[in-house]
Design a protein around this motif. Sequence first.
Motif, PDB file in Angstrom:
ATOM      1  N   PRO A 107       0.054  15.036  -7.631  1.00 58.14           N
ATOM      2  CA  PRO A 107      -0.695  15.977  -6.691  1.00 58.14           C
ATOM      3  C   PRO A 107      -2.350  15.330  -6.621  1.00 58.14           C
ATOM      4  CG  PRO A 107       1.069  16.807  -8.710  1.00 58.14           C
ATOM      5  CD  PRO A 107       1.201  15.401  -8.399  1.00 58.14           C
ATOM      6  N   GLY A 108      -2.802  16.134  -5.567  1.00 62.04           N
ATOM      7  CA  GLY A 108      -4.079  15.770  -5.589  1.00 62.04           C
ATOM      8  C   GLY A 108      -4.897  14.237  -5.697  1.00 62.04           C
ATOM      9  N   GLU A 109      -3.406  13.150  -5.141  1.00 65.46           N
ATOM     10  CA  GLU A 109      -4.383  12.044  -4.890  1.00 65.46           C
ATOM     11  C   GLU A 109      -4.201  11.746  -3.548  1.00 65.46           C
ATOM     12  OE1 GLU A 109      -2.004   7.939  -6.812  1.00 65.46           O
ATOM     13  OE2 GLU A 109      -0.421  10.163  -6.561  1.00 65.46           O
ATOM     14  N   TYR A 110      -4.950  10.497  -3.259  1.00 70.79           N
ATOM     15  CA  TYR A 110      -5.098  10.636  -2.085  1.00 70.79           C
ATOM     16  C   TYR A 110      -5.089   8.520  -1.816  1.00 70.79           C
ATOM     17  CZ  TYR A 110      -8.089   9.172   2.083  1.00 70.79           C
ATOM     18  OH  TYR A 110      -8.949   9.491   3.268  1.00 70.79           O
ATOM     19  N   ALA A 111      -3.845   8.656  -0.936  1.00 71.44           N
ATOM     20  CA  ALA A 111      -3.444   7.170  -0.447  1.00 71.44           C
ATOM     21  C   ALA A 111      -3.472   6.749   0.449  1.00 71.44           C
ATOM     22  CB  ALA A 111      -2.048   7.550  -1.224  1.00 71.44           C
ATOM     23  N   VAL A 112      -4.086   6.112   0.333  1.00 73.96           N
ATOM     24  CA  VAL A 112      -3.845   5.019   2.212  1.00 73.96           C
ATOM     25  C   VAL A 112      -2.503   4.678   2.540  1.00 73.96           C
ATOM     26  CG1 VAL A 112      -5.035   3.678   3.285  1.00 73.96           C
ATOM     27  CG2 VAL A 112      -6.636   5.507   2.319  1.00 73.96           C
ATOM     28  N   ILE A 113      -2.153   3.877   3.141  1.00 69.41           N
ATOM     29  CA  ILE A 113      -0.948   2.960   3.261  1.00 69.41           C
ATOM     30  C   ILE A 113      -1.559   2.195   4.483  1.00 69.41           C
ATOM     31  CG2 ILE A 113       1.156   2.811   4.334  1.00 69.41           C
ATOM     32  CD1 ILE A 113       1.802   5.210   2.856  1.00 69.41           C
ATOM     33  N   MET A 114      -1.418   0.670   4.486  1.00 66.84           N
ATOM     34  CA  MET A 114      -1.927  -0.274   4.749  1.00 66.84           C
ATOM     35  C   MET A 114      -0.524  -1.165   5.605  1.00 66.84           C
ATOM     36  SD  MET A 114      -5.312  -0.694   3.712  1.00 66.84           S
ATOM     37  CE  MET A 114      -6.139  -1.346   5.564  1.00 66.84           C
ATOM     38  N   GLY A 115      -0.682  -1.898   6.648  1.00 65.40           N
ATOM     39  CA  GLY A 115       0.066  -2.689   7.310  1.00 65.40           C
ATOM     40  C   GLY A 115       0.175  -3.695   8.484  1.00 65.40           C
ATOM     41  N   ALA A 116       0.465  -4.425   8.588  1.00 61.06           N
ATOM     42  CA  ALA A 116       0.570  -4.751  10.255  1.00 61.06           C
ATOM     43  C   ALA A 116       1.765  -3.726  10.662  1.00 61.06           C
ATOM     44  CB  ALA A 116       1.299  -6.305  10.040  1.00 61.06           C
ATOM     45  N   SER A 117       1.785  -3.710  12.295  1.00 61.21           N
ATOM     46  CA  SER A 117       2.566  -2.722  12.759  1.00 61.21           C
ATOM     47  C   SER A 117       4.067  -3.838  12.672  1.00 61.21           C
ATOM     48  CB  SER A 117       2.251  -2.710  14.249  1.00 61.21           C
ATOM     49  OG  SER A 117       2.697  -4.451  14.481  1.00 61.21           O
ATOM     50  N   GLY A 118       4.971  -3.276  12.187  1.00 62.26           N
ATOM     51  CA  GLY A 118       6.423  -3.098  12.125  1.00 62.26           C
ATOM     52  C   GLY A 118       6.630  -3.555  10.473  1.00 62.26           C
ATOM     53  N   ILE A 133     -12.148   1.864   5.754  1.00 61.13           N
ATOM     54  CA  ILE A 133     -11.860   3.358   5.502  1.00 61.13           C
ATOM     55  C   ILE A 133     -11.080   3.484   4.357  1.00 61.13           C
ATOM     56  CG2 ILE A 133     -10.121   4.894   6.787  1.00 61.13           C
ATOM     57  CD1 ILE A 133     -10.551   4.498   9.387  1.00 61.13           C
ATOM     58  N   ALA A 134     -10.145   2.240   4.253  1.00 65.63           N
ATOM     59  CA  ALA A 134      -9.277   2.146   3.003  1.00 65.63           C
ATOM     60  C   ALA A 134     -10.053   1.880   1.497  1.00 65.63           C
ATOM     61  CB  ALA A 134      -8.876   0.711   3.013  1.00 65.63           C
ATOM     62  N   HIS A 135     -11.014   2.139   1.802  1.00 67.20           N
ATOM     63  CA  HIS A 135     -12.129   2.257   1.100  1.00 67.20           C
ATOM     64  C   HIS A 135     -12.515   3.488  -0.127  1.00 67.20           C
ATOM     65  CE1 HIS A 135     -12.225  -1.985   0.039  1.00 67.20           C
ATOM     66  NE2 HIS A 135     -13.064  -2.380   1.222  1.00 67.20           N
ATOM     67  N   ARG A 136     -12.352   4.642   0.795  1.00 64.21           N
ATOM     68  CA  ARG A 136     -12.184   5.574   0.791  1.00 64.21           C
ATOM     69  C   ARG A 136     -11.392   6.680  -0.011  1.00 64.21           C
ATOM     70  NH1 ARG A 136     -16.142   7.639   5.560  1.00 64.21           N
ATOM     71  NH2 ARG A 136     -16.440   9.022   4.161  1.00 64.21           N
ATOM     72  N   ALA A 137     -10.147   6.034  -0.157  1.00 63.88           N
ATOM     73  CA  ALA A 137      -9.041   6.746  -1.051  1.00 63.88           C
ATOM     74  C   ALA A 137      -8.874   5.492  -2.310  1.00 63.88           C
ATOM     75  CB  ALA A 137      -8.229   6.049  -0.711  1.00 63.88           C
ATOM     76  N   GLN A 138      -8.041   6.560  -3.063  1.00 61.65           N
ATOM     77  CA  GLN A 138      -8.386   6.057  -4.559  1.00 61.65           C
ATOM     78  C   GLN A 138      -7.449   4.800  -4.787  1.00 61.65           C
ATOM     79  OE1 GLN A 138      -6.449  10.146  -5.512  1.00 61.65           O
ATOM     80  NE2 GLN A 138      -7.613   9.406  -7.365  1.00 61.65           N
ATOM     81  N   ARG A 139      -6.905   5.072  -3.581  1.00 58.72           N
ATOM     82  CA  ARG A 139      -5.107   4.956  -3.957  1.00 58.72           C
ATOM     83  C   ARG A 139      -4.971   2.930  -2.336  1.00 58.72           C
ATOM     84  NH1 ARG A 139       0.629   6.374  -5.669  1.00 58.72           N
ATOM     85  NH2 ARG A 139       1.783   5.207  -5.540  1.00 58.72           N
ATOM     86  N   VAL A 140      -4.739   2.544  -2.082  1.00 53.26           N
ATOM     87  CA  VAL A 140      -4.432   1.731  -1.020  1.00 53.26           C
ATOM     88  C   VAL A 140      -2.575   1.357  -1.576  1.00 53.26           C
ATOM     89  CG1 VAL A 140      -4.877  -0.328   0.671  1.00 53.26           C
ATOM     90  CG2 VAL A 140      -6.538   1.278  -0.710  1.00 53.26           C
ATOM     91  N   VAL A 141      -1.514   1.362  -0.726  1.00 49.83           N
ATOM     92  CA  VAL A 141      -0.506  -0.059  -0.543  1.00 49.83           C
ATOM     93  C   VAL A 141      -0.491   0.194   0.410  1.00 49.83           C
ATOM     94  CG1 VAL A 141       1.929   1.179  -0.654  1.00 49.83           C
ATOM     95  CG2 VAL A 141       0.149   2.757  -1.583  1.00 49.83           C
ATOM     96  N   ARG A 142      -0.044  -0.918  -0.096  1.00 48.98           N
ATOM     97  CA  ARG A 142      -0.141  -2.602   0.968  1.00 48.98           C
ATOM     98  C   ARG A 142       1.689  -2.493   1.525  1.00 48.98           C
ATOM     99  NH1 ARG A 142      -4.289  -4.449   3.214  1.00 48.98           N
ATOM    100  NH2 ARG A 142      -6.065  -4.469   1.895  1.00 48.98           N
ATOM    101  N   PHE A 143       2.276  -2.672   2.680  1.00 52.26           N
ATOM    102  CA  PHE A 143       3.142  -3.231   3.311  1.00 52.26           C
ATOM    103  C   PHE A 143       3.499  -4.195   4.008  1.00 52.26           C
ATOM    104  CE2 PHE A 143       6.664   0.264   2.634  1.00 52.26           C
ATOM    105  CZ  PHE A 143       5.765   1.132   1.773  1.00 52.26           C
ATOM    106  N   MET A 144       4.655  -4.781   3.922  1.00 48.69           N
ATOM    107  CA  MET A 144       4.721  -5.981   4.490  1.00 48.69           C
ATOM    108  C   MET A 144       6.451  -6.073   5.345  1.00 48.69           C
ATOM    109  SD  MET A 144       3.910 -10.244   4.370  1.00 48.69           S
ATOM    110  CE  MET A 144       2.191  -9.998   4.733  1.00 48.69           C
ATOM    111  N   ASP A 145       7.145  -6.472   5.653  1.00 48.39           N
ATOM    112  CA  ASP A 145       8.102  -6.658   5.846  1.00 48.39           C
ATOM    113  C   ASP A 145       9.416  -5.523   5.475  1.00 48.39           C
ATOM    114  OD1 ASP A 145       8.436  -8.346   7.484  1.00 48.39           O
ATOM    115  OD2 ASP A 145       7.794  -9.920   6.444  1.00 48.39           O
ATOM    116  N   GLY A 146       9.000  -4.230   5.425  1.00 46.80           N
ATOM    117  CA  GLY A 146       9.591  -2.774   4.329  1.00 46.80           C
ATOM    118  C   GLY A 146       9.677  -3.336   3.202  1.00 46.80           C
ATOM    119  N   GLU A 147       8.499  -3.802   2.959  1.00 48.29           N
ATOM    120  CA  GLU A 147       8.629  -3.350   0.974  1.00 48.29           C
ATOM    121  C   GLU A 147       7.481  -3.404   0.684  1.00 48.29           C
ATOM    122  OE1 GLU A 147      12.075  -6.400  -0.861  1.00 48.29           O
ATOM    123  OE2 GLU A 147      10.650  -7.369   0.830  1.00 48.29           O
TER     124      GLU A 147
END
Lengths: 233, 427
Positions: A34-45, A207-221
């Motif tokens: 609760p209260g988290e601000y997470a950004v999800i990043m990754g290439a398309s696909g 934009i990602a810098h504004r969030a407290q948390r950044v989750v990076r994705f690649m190939d579904g992981e």
Amino acid sequence: MNVPIVELKSAMKEYVNGALKVTALRGIDLRIDPGEYAVIMGASGSGKSTLLNLLGCLDHLSRGDYLLGGENISKLNDDELSEIRSRRIGFIFQSYNLIPQLNVLENIEVPLFYQGVPEPVARLKAEELAKRMGLSERLGHKPMELSGGQQQRVAIARSLVCDPILMLADEPTGNLDSKTGQEILELIDELHAEGKTIVMVTHDDDIAHRAQRVVRFMDGEIISNVWNGEPKV
Amino acid sequence: MTSMRPERMVKLAFKNLGQYRLRAGLTMLGIIFGVCSVVAMLSVGEGANQEIQEKIQRMGSQNILIKSVKVPSEESGQGGRRSLVASYGLTYDDYEELSRFVPNLEANTPIKRLRYDVQFKSRRLQTDVVATMPWYLGVQNYRMIRGRFLTTTDMEYGSPVCVIGTRLARMLFAGYDPIGKTLNIDKDAYTVVGIIGDLAQGEVRLENELWMEGENQSVYIPFKTYQQKRGDLFIQLSKGGGTFEKIELHELILTIDEQENVVSAVDAVRRVLKRNHKKEDYSVVVPLELIRQARETRRLFNIVLGSIAAISLIVGGIGIMNIMLATVSERIREIGIRRALGARRSDIVLQFLMETLLLSISGGVIGLVIGAIIPLAITATTDVKTVLTFPAFAVAFSVSVSVSVVFGIYPARRAALMDPIEALRHE
């Protein structure tokens, strides 16, 4: 201990695209408190859009479990998912996705309409949110008559109208100029400061810098999971 | 679960249709034409039907009409000796036996009907002279306009009195009050005692007006008076000789007590006549059977009309489906948004069905109004009778609405079953 807002356990998503079987998510675990601000990043696909759809209860997992606010929703039927969407999720889209024939107030009221909230109650709530978003002068206008920034404000008001436990934003500034985008991001910061749980998809590092948390994705992981610049597994 | 109030759905439907005013209007046209053609057709059909029914009813549904028919006799062929007097038709014996053997008989009315010259002062014309019984008036359902009809006293004494039809009164007695005047029927003098009009049923109008409008041109005299004066031989002189005919009775009207007994009575009548007559020199007319035939005809007529109507309504329905499919595919994005914001599939189905319903109901109402105006206009401008009936309205309206709903279900379901993710991505 707090119940996490989002808890994905070995979440797997497979599509059949023609003859091809595509694995969009390869059994990921993800927990958002609760209260988290997470950004999800990754290439398309990379699977980030799939994740957002799953979090928004627009899609089912192929395998694994999804607990939203402690409630396992992996096995719910279409009607029950609709109910969850209308009560617990707030969507903000890149292209605003307002309904063209409805005016500002009516657009904000849509989720309440499907909850069966009486019209006067919904009207009050919509007016209050519109005012907060600085749209008081535009209540009766149709989306076409508004600027992009104003449209996105309407969309944000709409996403807030049912007091969701999870706000999902899909590239909310993608269609806006940088100044307007900045304003929208500030608005989202404000919501975060109020304690809203926000998950945002973007591929803009600034934009990602504004969030407290950044989750990076690649190939579904998930390839990295960073809190305030500190990686954590 | 959530429950949306219908009035909010209606409001939403209005708003959504408001985007496509022209399209909505064109869609409604299909329904309007369908409904109004159904109503107009049924009204004209019902009018024609009532007219026929009225005509038959005038003959009396409880009556059996028997008429003498001239049959060419064998001797009257080429070269053969012609009998001097042609004798045929119904006889007094028939009358007696029918009275005795026909079950449930209420009245048996013998009639002689001959054409004669009738004359009042210097005015003269040829018309039907009907020699009959006092109860003829009731049996034929005629309305007494002035004076009285023939009475049993007239019968007993063979009084030289007559009752005339309205049309004859108008033509022969213009400028005079016919009552008490003397009318000459082929040189025999009769005193006019009454005037009768057409049908007893039908609205009562001002006496004078009805007096003027009647189409009855016959003269009615007591049966016995005619028998005494003329007998049964009818002589008609013409160039190159003349014809002699011996006919005892020209017509018999048998009145049966109840309609359901008419059929068995007809059988009895045919049996008696068959026994009494070597040749079939009579014909039996049963108005009730004519009514049945008219009903049968009408049933066929209705089937034909119904098929045409059904086709036009189905065409309207297909129009609706077409438009709704187009509307749905234009609004895929909106459907996706609504689904993402919590609309259930049933909400989406309901939304599009409501739009369809709104189109078809408003089209139906307009169609009913126009459909009611057309027959009224027809009646006003021509003398074709039309009748607006509630069933016609109800059928046209409900069929059009239900057809539209049936045709609206497919597009609505298509909208609802769309994958919300796909729908959101759609542009």
